[in-house]
Write an enzyme that holds these catalytic residues in place. Structure first.
Site, PDB file in Angstrom:
ATOM      1  N   ARG A  69     -17.227  10.524   5.937  1.00 46.17           N
ATOM      2  CA  ARG A  69     -18.364   9.717   6.375  1.00 46.17           C
ATOM      3  C   ARG A  69     -19.517  10.579   6.852  1.00 46.17           C
ATOM      4  O   ARG A  69     -19.320  11.606   7.487  1.00 46.17           O
ATOM      5  CB  ARG A  69     -17.907   8.813   7.534  1.00 46.17           C
ATOM      6  CG  ARG A  69     -19.013   7.971   8.096  1.00 46.17           C
ATOM      7  CD  ARG A  69     -18.507   7.023   9.161  1.00 46.17           C
ATOM      8  NE  ARG A  69     -17.899   5.832   8.584  1.00 46.17           N
ATOM      9  CZ  ARG A  69     -17.335   4.859   9.289  1.00 46.17           C
ATOM     10  NH1 ARG A  69     -17.287   4.938  10.606  1.00 46.17           N
ATOM     11  NH2 ARG A  69     -16.811   3.813   8.691  1.00 46.17           N
ATOM     12  N   GLU A 116     -12.504   6.099  -1.085  1.00 48.67           N
ATOM     13  CA  GLU A 116     -12.266   4.678  -1.344  1.00 48.67           C
ATOM     14  C   GLU A 116     -11.060   4.474  -2.256  1.00 48.67           C
ATOM     15  O   GLU A 116     -10.312   3.525  -2.074  1.00 48.67           O
ATOM     16  CB  GLU A 116     -13.516   4.018  -1.936  1.00 48.67           C
ATOM     17  CG  GLU A 116     -14.646   3.851  -0.929  1.00 48.67           C
ATOM     18  CD  GLU A 116     -14.274   2.946   0.249  1.00 48.67           C
ATOM     19  OE1 GLU A 116     -13.349   2.129   0.119  1.00 48.67           O
ATOM     20  OE2 GLU A 116     -14.908   3.069   1.306  1.00 48.67           O
ATOM     21  N   GLN A 127      -4.964   0.110  -0.423  1.00 51.95           N
ATOM     22  CA  GLN A 127      -3.575  -0.176   0.000  1.00 51.95           C
ATOM     23  C   GLN A 127      -3.016   0.884   0.951  1.00 51.95           C
ATOM     24  O   GLN A 127      -1.796   0.952   1.124  1.00 51.95           O
ATOM     25  CB  GLN A 127      -2.612  -0.244  -1.198  1.00 51.95           C
ATOM     26  CG  GLN A 127      -3.167  -0.841  -2.441  1.00 51.95           C
ATOM     27  CD  GLN A 127      -2.846  -2.304  -2.557  1.00 51.95           C
ATOM     28  OE1 GLN A 127      -2.147  -2.862  -1.729  1.00 51.95           O
ATOM     29  NE2 GLN A 127      -3.383  -2.955  -3.562  1.00 51.95           N
ATOM     30  N   GLY A 167       1.487   7.189  -2.798  1.00 51.54           N
ATOM     31  CA  GLY A 167       1.886   5.928  -3.433  1.00 51.54           C
ATOM     32  C   GLY A 167       0.867   5.398  -4.432  1.00 51.54           C
ATOM     33  O   GLY A 167      -0.212   5.961  -4.603  1.00 51.54           O
ATOM     34  N   TYR A 168       1.248   4.321  -5.112  1.00 53.28           N
ATOM     35  CA  TYR A 168       0.371   3.675  -6.112  1.00 53.28           C
ATOM     36  C   TYR A 168      -0.218   4.727  -7.054  1.00 53.28           C
ATOM     37  O   TYR A 168      -1.415   4.990  -7.069  1.00 53.28           O
ATOM     38  CB  TYR A 168      -0.745   2.869  -5.429  1.00 53.28           C
ATOM     39  CG  TYR A 168      -0.219   1.784  -4.539  1.00 53.28           C
ATOM     40  CD1 TYR A 168       0.116   0.542  -5.060  1.00 53.28           C
ATOM     41  CD2 TYR A 168      -0.032   2.012  -3.193  1.00 53.28           C
ATOM     42  CE1 TYR A 168       0.637  -0.455  -4.241  1.00 53.28           C
ATOM     43  CE2 TYR A 168       0.492   1.017  -2.361  1.00 53.28           C
ATOM     44  CZ  TYR A 168       0.819  -0.208  -2.898  1.00 53.28           C
ATOM     45  OH  TYR A 168       1.322  -1.181  -2.092  1.00 53.28           O
ATOM     46  N   TYR A 193     -14.196  -4.128  -5.668  1.00 53.82           N
ATOM     47  CA  TYR A 193     -14.308  -3.665  -4.287  1.00 53.82           C
ATOM     48  C   TYR A 193     -14.829  -2.222  -4.231  1.00 53.82           C
ATOM     49  O   TYR A 193     -15.776  -1.907  -3.504  1.00 53.82           O
ATOM     50  CB  TYR A 193     -12.956  -3.754  -3.536  1.00 53.82           C
ATOM     51  CG  TYR A 193     -13.036  -2.951  -2.288  1.00 53.82           C
ATOM     52  CD1 TYR A 193     -13.739  -3.435  -1.182  1.00 53.82           C
ATOM     53  CD2 TYR A 193     -12.538  -1.654  -2.220  1.00 53.82           C
ATOM     54  CE1 TYR A 193     -13.911  -2.665  -0.045  1.00 53.82           C
ATOM     55  CE2 TYR A 193     -12.707  -0.866  -1.100  1.00 53.82           C
ATOM     56  CZ  TYR A 193     -13.399  -1.391  -0.015  1.00 53.82           C
ATOM     57  OH  TYR A 193     -13.594  -0.613   1.096  1.00 53.82           O
ATOM     58  N   ASP A 220     -13.248  -5.945   2.085  1.00 53.29           N
ATOM     59  CA  ASP A 220     -11.852  -5.498   2.153  1.00 53.29           C
ATOM     60  C   ASP A 220     -11.122  -6.385   3.161  1.00 53.29           C
ATOM     61  O   ASP A 220     -11.681  -7.359   3.665  1.00 53.29           O
ATOM     62  CB  ASP A 220     -11.772  -4.005   2.508  1.00 53.29           C
ATOM     63  CG  ASP A 220     -12.200  -3.715   3.929  1.00 53.29           C
ATOM     64  OD1 ASP A 220     -12.675  -4.646   4.632  1.00 53.29           O
ATOM     65  OD2 ASP A 220     -12.079  -2.556   4.365  1.00 53.29           O
ATOM     66  N   CYS A 266     -11.808  -6.179  15.990  1.00 57.44           N
ATOM     67  CA  CYS A 266     -11.356  -7.477  15.469  1.00 57.44           C
ATOM     68  C   CYS A 266     -10.052  -7.245  14.699  1.00 57.44           C
ATOM     69  O   CYS A 266      -9.951  -7.483  13.505  1.00 57.44           O
ATOM     70  CB  CYS A 266     -12.440  -8.083  14.573  1.00 57.44           C
ATOM     71  SG  CYS A 266     -12.164  -9.824  14.246  1.00 57.44           S
ATOM     72  N   CYS A 278     -12.046  -9.441  21.851  1.00 59.24           N
ATOM     73  CA  CYS A 278     -13.305 -10.202  21.829  1.00 59.24           C
ATOM     74  C   CYS A 278     -14.217  -9.820  22.996  1.00 59.24           C
ATOM     75  O   CYS A 278     -15.442  -9.887  22.860  1.00 59.24           O
ATOM     76  CB  CYS A 278     -13.020 -11.697  21.860  1.00 59.24           C
ATOM     77  SG  CYS A 278     -11.988 -12.231  20.469  1.00 59.24           S
ATOM     78  N   CYS A 284     -16.624  -7.175  21.899  1.00 64.76           N
ATOM     79  CA  CYS A 284     -17.115  -7.310  20.526  1.00 64.76           C
ATOM     80  C   CYS A 284     -18.612  -7.593  20.510  1.00 64.76           C
ATOM     81  O   CYS A 284     -19.085  -8.459  21.238  1.00 64.76           O
ATOM     82  CB  CYS A 284     -16.366  -8.445  19.831  1.00 64.76           C
ATOM     83  SG  CYS A 284     -16.986  -8.753  18.170  1.00 64.76           S
ATOM     84  N   CYS A 302     -19.488 -15.750  17.649  1.00 71.68           N
ATOM     85  CA  CYS A 302     -18.211 -15.892  16.924  1.00 71.68           C
ATOM     86  C   CYS A 302     -17.595 -17.289  17.137  1.00 71.68           C
ATOM     87  O   CYS A 302     -17.235 -17.661  18.263  1.00 71.68           O
ATOM     88  CB  CYS A 302     -17.237 -14.820  17.384  1.00 71.68           C
ATOM     89  SG  CYS A 302     -15.652 -14.948  16.525  1.00 71.68           S
TER      90      CYS A 302
HETATM   91 FE1  SF4 Z   1     -13.358 -10.821  16.037  1.00 68.27          FE
HETATM   92 FE2  SF4 Z   1     -14.885 -12.828  16.849  1.00 68.27          FE
HETATM   93 FE3  SF4 Z   1     -13.299 -11.646  18.581  1.00 68.27          FE
HETATM   94 FE4  SF4 Z   1     -15.419 -10.340  17.611  1.00 68.27          FE
HETATM   95  S1  SF4 Z   1     -15.425 -12.139  18.901  1.00 68.27           S
HETATM   96  S2  SF4 Z   1     -13.335  -9.515  17.888  1.00 68.27           S
HETATM   97  S3  SF4 Z   1     -15.511 -11.143  15.526  1.00 68.27           S
HETATM   98  S4  SF4 Z   1     -12.670 -12.794  16.811  1.00 68.27           S
END
Ligand code: SF4
Length: 354
Positions: free
Chosen positions: A29, A50, A55, A94-95, A133, A151, A203, A210, A213, A219
């Site tokens: 990255r 990628e 998997q 694998g794969y 993807y 994904d 998440c 949450c 987040c 959300c």
């Molecule tokens: Fe996931 Fe919603 Fe919780 Fe954020 S607030 S971690 S998007 S469930």
């Protein structure tokens, strides 16, 4: 303008702000800070990561990625590699169809495209081993094309953000539409990686955090208390169990008899132990007549669609044995159990610990 619930600011901006502070440090990255001052990701490294990540977890891929890019720093280097070296370096990931397609794709890019990966989703999709993807991920991350990248992490985040209860895989088109609607024209590559990071670190499948987040206010699943139950999935069919026998033959001087599997099919193109087909009731098929001794214990391994139980038999390999065209005699000093696919390595370990 916020995309959900009428508050100010856009969802993508909020997530990008979070990403600027919390982006995971990954060897393939380019950090958001470096991108902002003009550093561009190398499409070769994005593509390689990628393909490896299909998997497979980030933790499992990291060392493989570093080994591959040290040994083959460019797509031209990889294209020039011997098939057997790449398969051996891939062993354990694998794969194996991915490794075969990796080489095919590297050779197309090196030989037909002057070593340059195409810079858009539709052209990337035409390359061997690149599905929707992977094409979207490379186009977005390496070339900043604003395409939705979906994904498992992104599916989970979208299902929760919008409180979608339709089960996967049927819900994919709807989740894709939501992912596309949120993908910004500015910094789409960083945004794609930000949603993946959110799914991987906050998440998470069982216990979403949450409280920390960046999308906690809009959300819908957090508000409804349904987040840990999403995304819903259709129940999986139980996996059948197949059986097989592998034959480990070693000479007095330590030379092993190995066999390359056909290119097509499971573990295609890899080097492993001669053996039977994997069926309900395999017919014994030793590579030569000998007093084959069955080892105590068995090897158990799970593939995507079935469980495998292998019996392991061993015998002395006689001097002067003439291998078939798909077989190789590997002297002790050249044999590395780590070059074998995991299921074959397990058979070796049963032998080594007998
Ligand atoms: Fe996931 Fe919603 Fe919780 Fe954020 S607030 S971690 S998007 S469930």
């Amino acid at each position: 303008m916020r995309d959900l619930n009428g508050c100010s600011g856009s969802l993508s901006d909020e997530l990008l702000e979070w990403y600027d502070r919390h982006a995971r440090d990954l060897p393939w990255r380019v950090s958001p800070a470096a991108r902002k001052v003009g550093e561009r990701p190398d499409p070769y490294r994005v593509w390689l990561s990628e393909v490896m990540l299909q998997q497979t977890t980030v933790a499992a891929v990291r060392d493989y990625f570093l080994r591959f890019t040290t040994r083959w720093p460019s797509v031209a280097d990889l294209a020039a590699a011997a098939d057997a070296d790449v398969m051996a370096e891939w062993a354990g990931l694998g794969y194996y169809a991915r490794a075969r397609n990796l080489l095919k794709c590297a050779r197309v890019v090196a030989d037909d495209l002057g070593g340059q990966f195409p810079d858009n989703h539709d052209a990337l999709l035409k390359l061997p081993g690149i599905g929707p993807y992977t094409a979207a991920a490379i186009a977005s991350i390496a070339f900043d094309e604003p395409v939705a990248v979906l994904d498992g992490n992104v599916e989970r985040v979208m299902a929760r953000l919008h409180d979608i209860h339709d089960p996967l895989p049927g819900a994919k088109p709807l989740l894709r539409d939501h992912a596309a609607a949120l993908t910004p024209d500015e910094r789409p590559g960083d945004y794609a990686q930000a949603v993946m990071d959110l799914g991987a670190t906050i998440c998470t499948p069982r216990k979403p955090a949450c409280g920390i987040c960046p999308w906690q206010t809009p959300c819908a699943a957090r508000k409804a208390g349904t987040a840990p139950d999403l995304p819903k999935k259709m129940p999986k069919k139980p996996k059948p169990t197949r059986h097989g026998i592998v034959y480990l033959a070693r000479s007095e001087t330590g030379t092993w008899l190995l066999e390359r599997r056909p290119d097509k099919g499971l573990l295609g193109g890899t080097l492993g132990w001669p053996g039977t087909d994997w069926t309900d009731a395999p017919t014994p098929n030793p590579p030569f007549t000998a007093d084959w001794q069955e080892l105590d214990g068995e090897v158990r391994h799970t593939f995507t669609h079935f469980h495998l139980v292998l019996r392991v038999q061993s015998a002395r390999l006689q001097a002067g044995f003439n291998p078939a065209p798909n077989q190789e005699l590997v002297p002790e000093e050249a044999f590395r159990a780590t070059d074998l696919p995991t299921v074959m390595r397990k058979a070796y370990e049963l032998y080594a610990n007998r």
